[in-house]
Structures are given as structure tokens and as C-alpha cells.
Motif scaffolding. Structure first.
Motif, PDB file in Angstrom:
ATOM      1  N   TYR A 189     -34.942  10.454 -22.624  1.00  0.00           N
ATOM      2  CA  TYR A 189     -34.578   9.208 -22.946  1.00  0.00           C
ATOM      3  C   TYR A 189     -33.721   8.808 -24.328  1.00  0.00           C
ATOM      4  O   TYR A 189     -32.890   7.979 -24.290  1.00  0.00           O
ATOM      5  N   PHE A 190     -33.948   9.625 -25.212  1.00  0.00           N
ATOM      6  CA  PHE A 190     -33.508   9.275 -26.526  1.00  0.00           C
ATOM      7  C   PHE A 190     -32.834  10.937 -27.172  1.00  0.00           C
ATOM      8  O   PHE A 190     -33.457  11.496 -27.843  1.00  0.00           O
ATOM      9  N   PRO A 191     -31.606  10.993 -26.488  1.00  0.00           N
ATOM     10  CA  PRO A 191     -30.764  12.170 -27.037  1.00  0.00           C
ATOM     11  C   PRO A 191     -30.619  12.005 -28.471  1.00  0.00           C
ATOM     12  O   PRO A 191     -30.682  11.177 -29.152  1.00  0.00           O
ATOM     13  N   ALA A 192     -30.448  13.260 -28.965  1.00  0.00           N
ATOM     14  CA  ALA A 192     -30.337  13.406 -30.623  1.00  0.00           C
ATOM     15  C   ALA A 192     -28.902  12.820 -31.049  1.00  0.00           C
ATOM     16  O   ALA A 192     -28.740  12.124 -32.280  1.00  0.00           O
ATOM     17  N   ASP A 193     -27.809  12.741 -30.129  1.00  0.00           N
ATOM     18  CA  ASP A 193     -26.681  11.962 -30.566  1.00  0.00           C
ATOM     19  C   ASP A 193     -26.737  10.421 -30.256  1.00  0.00           C
ATOM     20  O   ASP A 193     -25.590  10.172 -30.745  1.00  0.00           O
ATOM     21  N   GLN A 194     -27.741  10.018 -30.104  1.00  0.00           N
ATOM     22  CA  GLN A 194     -27.736   8.550 -29.957  1.00  0.00           C
ATOM     23  C   GLN A 194     -29.144   8.076 -30.656  1.00  0.00           C
ATOM     24  O   GLN A 194     -29.903   7.364 -30.132  1.00  0.00           O
ATOM     25  N   PRO A 195     -28.977   8.114 -32.197  1.00  0.00           N
ATOM     26  CA  PRO A 195     -30.413   7.587 -32.836  1.00  0.00           C
ATOM     27  C   PRO A 195     -30.509   6.141 -32.531  1.00  0.00           C
ATOM     28  O   PRO A 195     -31.689   5.567 -32.783  1.00  0.00           O
ATOM     29  N   ASP A 196     -29.403   5.422 -32.650  1.00  0.00           N
ATOM     30  CA  ASP A 196     -29.530   3.882 -32.503  1.00  0.00           C
ATOM     31  C   ASP A 196     -30.521   3.285 -31.392  1.00  0.00           C
ATOM     32  O   ASP A 196     -31.223   2.485 -31.439  1.00  0.00           O
ATOM     33  N   ARG A 197     -30.515   3.940 -30.228  1.00  0.00           N
ATOM     34  CA  ARG A 197     -31.090   3.651 -29.008  1.00  0.00           C
ATOM     35  C   ARG A 197     -32.601   3.504 -29.421  1.00  0.00           C
ATOM     36  O   ARG A 197     -33.269   2.997 -29.004  1.00  0.00           O
ATOM     37  N   PHE A 198     -32.988   4.728 -30.202  1.00  0.00           N
ATOM     38  CA  PHE A 198     -34.568   5.102 -30.400  1.00  0.00           C
ATOM     39  C   PHE A 198     -34.858   3.982 -31.591  1.00  0.00           C
ATOM     40  O   PHE A 198     -36.050   3.368 -31.436  1.00  0.00           O
ATOM     41  N   VAL A 199     -34.072   3.890 -32.568  1.00  0.00           N
ATOM     42  CA  VAL A 199     -34.431   3.008 -33.642  1.00  0.00           C
ATOM     43  C   VAL A 199     -34.713   1.532 -33.152  1.00  0.00           C
ATOM     44  O   VAL A 199     -35.646   1.095 -33.566  1.00  0.00           O
ATOM     45  N   ASN A 200     -33.790   0.957 -32.265  1.00  0.00           N
ATOM     46  CA  ASN A 200     -34.104  -0.255 -31.672  1.00  0.00           C
ATOM     47  C   ASN A 200     -35.159  -0.419 -31.157  1.00  0.00           C
ATOM     48  O   ASN A 200     -36.187  -1.325 -31.206  1.00  0.00           O
ATOM     49  N   ALA A 201     -35.557   0.494 -29.993  1.00  0.00           N
ATOM     50  CA  ALA A 201     -36.626   0.776 -29.518  1.00  0.00           C
ATOM     51  C   ALA A 201     -38.125   0.880 -30.318  1.00  0.00           C
ATOM     52  O   ALA A 201     -39.083   0.310 -30.086  1.00  0.00           O
ATOM     53  N   CYS A 244     -34.111 -11.679 -24.979  1.00  0.00           N
ATOM     54  CA  CYS A 244     -33.764 -11.731 -23.562  1.00  0.00           C
ATOM     55  C   CYS A 244     -34.054 -13.268 -23.181  1.00  0.00           C
ATOM     56  O   CYS A 244     -33.165 -13.690 -22.279  1.00  0.00           O
ATOM     57  N   TYR A 245     -35.094 -14.028 -23.691  1.00  0.00           N
ATOM     58  CA  TYR A 245     -34.976 -15.331 -23.490  1.00  0.00           C
ATOM     59  C   TYR A 245     -33.860 -16.206 -23.663  1.00  0.00           C
ATOM     60  O   TYR A 245     -33.535 -16.926 -22.840  1.00  0.00           O
ATOM     61  N   GLY A 246     -33.107 -15.966 -25.009  1.00  0.00           N
ATOM     62  CA  GLY A 246     -31.814 -16.693 -25.145  1.00  0.00           C
ATOM     63  C   GLY A 246     -30.956 -16.305 -24.322  1.00  0.00           C
ATOM     64  O   GLY A 246     -30.282 -17.006 -23.785  1.00  0.00           O
ATOM     65  N   ILE A 247     -30.712 -15.181 -23.754  1.00  0.00           N
ATOM     66  CA  ILE A 247     -29.873 -14.778 -22.782  1.00  0.00           C
ATOM     67  C   ILE A 247     -29.844 -15.434 -21.355  1.00  0.00           C
ATOM     68  O   ILE A 247     -29.263 -15.951 -20.760  1.00  0.00           O
ATOM     69  N   ILE A 248     -31.455 -15.540 -21.067  1.00  0.00           N
ATOM     70  CA  ILE A 248     -31.649 -16.099 -19.797  1.00  0.00           C
ATOM     71  C   ILE A 248     -31.383 -17.685 -19.744  1.00  0.00           C
ATOM     72  O   ILE A 248     -30.773 -18.366 -18.868  1.00  0.00           O
ATOM     73  N   GLU A 283     -34.073  -4.344 -23.604  1.00  0.00           N
ATOM     74  CA  GLU A 283     -34.889  -5.501 -24.095  1.00  0.00           C
ATOM     75  C   GLU A 283     -34.680  -5.136 -25.801  1.00  0.00           C
ATOM     76  O   GLU A 283     -34.337  -6.159 -26.534  1.00  0.00           O
ATOM     77  N   SER A 284     -34.760  -3.961 -26.045  1.00  0.00           N
ATOM     78  CA  SER A 284     -35.010  -3.766 -27.475  1.00  0.00           C
ATOM     79  C   SER A 284     -33.277  -3.929 -28.154  1.00  0.00           C
ATOM     80  O   SER A 284     -33.190  -4.273 -29.138  1.00  0.00           O
ATOM     81  N   ASN A 285     -32.138  -3.435 -27.365  1.00  0.00           N
ATOM     82  CA  ASN A 285     -30.985  -3.650 -27.864  1.00  0.00           C
ATOM     83  C   ASN A 285     -30.589  -5.115 -27.858  1.00  0.00           C
ATOM     84  O   ASN A 285     -29.787  -5.344 -28.479  1.00  0.00           O
ATOM     85  N   ILE A 286     -31.050  -5.868 -26.850  1.00  0.00           N
ATOM     86  CA  ILE A 286     -30.602  -7.097 -26.798  1.00  0.00           C
ATOM     87  C   ILE A 286     -31.402  -7.963 -28.030  1.00  0.00           C
ATOM     88  O   ILE A 286     -30.719  -8.828 -28.740  1.00  0.00           O
ATOM     89  N   ARG A 287     -32.387  -7.474 -28.528  1.00  0.00           N
ATOM     90  CA  ARG A 287     -33.420  -7.974 -29.463  1.00  0.00           C
ATOM     91  C   ARG A 287     -32.550  -7.631 -30.677  1.00  0.00           C
ATOM     92  O   ARG A 287     -32.723  -8.487 -31.782  1.00  0.00           O
ATOM     93  N   ARG A 318     -38.236  -0.144 -33.214  1.00  0.00           N
ATOM     94  CA  ARG A 318     -38.383  -1.458 -34.169  1.00  0.00           C
ATOM     95  C   ARG A 318     -39.262  -2.547 -33.353  1.00  0.00           C
ATOM     96  O   ARG A 318     -40.089  -3.194 -33.854  1.00  0.00           O
ATOM     97  N   HIS A 319     -38.888  -2.416 -31.947  1.00  0.00           N
ATOM     98  CA  HIS A 319     -39.218  -3.504 -31.210  1.00  0.00           C
ATOM     99  C   HIS A 319     -40.603  -3.203 -30.702  1.00  0.00           C
ATOM    100  O   HIS A 319     -41.620  -4.131 -30.701  1.00  0.00           O
ATOM    101  N   PHE A 320     -40.920  -1.832 -30.066  1.00  0.00           N
ATOM    102  CA  PHE A 320     -41.951  -1.511 -29.518  1.00  0.00           C
ATOM    103  C   PHE A 320     -43.023  -0.594 -30.340  1.00  0.00           C
ATOM    104  O   PHE A 320     -44.137  -0.537 -30.004  1.00  0.00           O
ATOM    105  N   GLY A 321     -42.407   0.407 -30.946  1.00  0.00           N
ATOM    106  CA  GLY A 321     -43.079   1.334 -31.694  1.00  0.00           C
ATOM    107  C   GLY A 321     -43.391   2.564 -30.894  1.00  0.00           C
ATOM    108  O   GLY A 321     -43.408   2.427 -29.416  1.00  0.00           O
TER     109      GLY A 321
END
Length: 142
Positions: free
Chosen positions: A37-49, A92-96, A80-84, A51-54
């Protein structure tokens, strides 16, 4: 990911650690549950998740769902973590809330359009049948 050796056979060595293992500075094993789910070339995806979830919560969520539902669960976590990350206050609540407001506005607009369409339809009927109003008045005795 395997690296082919000079003899043409592939070794089981990973060329790149996944973004999760890279962030945690640990060796990425071939059975790493986050590598998919978190390939090496996309670190931002992991960092957001992260920070939000651990990491421990992400792993607990993955282990808690059926294997066929893991992709959907991870998509939900990442979304959810990217939206946050984009909107730390509303998330997500703001978008809803924004979408519900848009939906309410569209329903109001649809109501206005239907009312206007009914008015035009009534005008068209009165133009096609101008004596209908006179006949209705005669029946009522006016």
C-alpha cells in the motif's frame, strides 16, 4: 520486487524498502504488510496515514478486516488521511458538510425549476385551450 542476478536467476532481495519501512528506518521484509500500500516512491501517502493513524493502528485495522476487504480499508485510511492533511480542521466531516450544502442548494434549484416548468405548462395549456377558463366559469355560475 526481486533483482535478477547476472546468471538470470532472481534473488529474493528487495531493491527498495517500502515507504513505511523507510520512514521507520527498518529493513523491509518480503512479507511486509504495508509494502503493498505504501510504495517507496510515494512517501507522502505513508506520512499522511502515519500522522493521522499511526503504524500500530494501521496494522491493527489491516489485521482486523477480511483479506478481501483489506484494499478497501487501506483506500479508506489513505483517503481520510490525505483529506485530513489538506483540511486539518474539517477533514472528512468538512467535506461531507460542504456536499450536503451543495445537495440542499441543488434540491432548492430543482424545486424552482419544476415550479417554473409547471407555470409554463399551465400557460401553454391556457393558450391552446382559451375557452377552458370560460367553461369553468359557466359551471360555477359566475
Amino acid at each position: 520486487m526481486t533483482i535478477p542476478s547476472s546468471s538470470g536467476q532472481s534473488s529474493s532481495t528487495w531493491a527498495h524498502a517500502c515507504a513505511a519501512c523507510k520512514h521507520q528506518r527498518r529493513k523491509c521484509k518480503s512479507d511486509c504488510p504495508l509494502a503493498r500500500y505504501f510504495p517507496a516512491d510515494q512517501p507522502d501517502r505513508f506520512v499522511n496515514a502515519y500522522r493521522h493513524f499511526g503504524v500500530s493502528n494501521i496494522l491493527r485495522i489491516i489485521r482486523g478486516v477480511r483479506p478481501e476487504d483489506r484494499d478497501a480499508a487501506m483506500n479508506s485510511i489513505m483517503m481520510e488521511s490525505n483529506i485530513r492533511a489538506r483540511d486539518p480542521v474539517g477533514g472528512c466531516y468538512g467535506i461531507i458538510c460542504k456536499l450536503e450544502l451543495q445537495l440542499r442548494d441543488l434540491y432548492d434549484e430543482l424545486y424552482d425549476v419544476k415550479r417554473e416548468l409547471a407555470l409554463y405548462h399551465a400557460q401553454e395549456q391556457s393558450m391552446l385551450n382559451p375557452n377552458a377558463d370560460d367553461a369553468a366559469l359557466d359551471k360555477e355560475g359566475y
